[in-house]
Design a protein around this motif. Sequence first.
Motif, PDB file in Angstrom:
ATOM      1  N   LYS A   1       0.637   5.391  -0.008  1.00 45.69           N
ATOM      2  CA  LYS A   1      -0.239   6.548   0.177  1.00 45.69           C
ATOM      3  C   LYS A   1       0.574   7.810  -0.053  1.00 45.69           C
ATOM      4  O   LYS A   1       1.692   7.932   0.435  1.00 45.69           O
ATOM      5  CB  LYS A   1      -0.812   6.581   1.591  1.00 45.69           C
TER       6      LYS A   1
ATOM      7  N   THR B 165       0.855  -1.181   0.000  1.00 39.10           N
ATOM      8  CA  THR B 165       0.000   0.000   0.000  1.00 39.10           C
ATOM      9  C   THR B 165       0.892   1.232   0.000  1.00 39.10           C
ATOM     10  O   THR B 165       1.764   1.375   0.848  1.00 39.10           O
ATOM     11  CB  THR B 165      -0.913   0.017   1.245  1.00 39.10           C
TER      12      THR B 165
ATOM     13  N   THR C  83      -4.099   6.831  -3.064  1.00 37.96           N
ATOM     14  CA  THR C  83      -3.596   5.577  -2.502  1.00 37.96           C
ATOM     15  C   THR C  83      -3.641   4.498  -3.577  1.00 37.96           C
ATOM     16  O   THR C  83      -4.637   4.364  -4.293  1.00 37.96           O
ATOM     17  CB  THR C  83      -4.456   5.143  -1.307  1.00 37.96           C
TER      18      THR C  83
END
Length: 182
Positions: free
Chosen positions: A27, A25, A32
């Motif tokens: 961001k 992930t 995102t």
Amino acid sequence: MSRIGKLPVAIPAGVTVTFENGLITVKGAKGTLTQEVVGDIDIKVEGTEAHVLNVGNTADSNAKHGLYRALLHNMVVGVTEGYKKTLKVNGVGWKVAKQGSKVVLNVGFSHPVDFAEPAGVKLECPSANEIVVSGIDKTLVGQTAANIRKIRIPEPYHGYGIAYSDEVIERKEGKTGGKGKK
């Protein structure tokens, strides 16, 4: 061992990278992005760098080592700067216009072609013969631009069609005034 995979990925300020349960992930200021990691690949985040590690020494993990490093780098660039592709429409009387969340293309067919804006991608028409595809996901931006180009692929005789702005179209000579059959 992959030469690309060994290189660290620089993480700029304002970007967070996490790797949990096989899911990367990233961001950043623009959004995102997530990417599933399959195989014996591990990602370690140390300060302002992320390292992609080849845990297993199998042929499959060796092949994916550089792939996941490149995907991670593309995600970091996407959430900080974003990606953009520009398409040019070339043809007599051909034009494009943005109407709501879709682009209407008049490109030589008997009817206009509507192209809906996919989620995560922004389509703009700054002029009557130009389309700008932008977004944070490099693969989605590239695939959307390719789908628009596929509506009318550039032909080699006159150069009519939808082409990338930096694409060079190989032109053919066409018919030469030959003498015909004897």
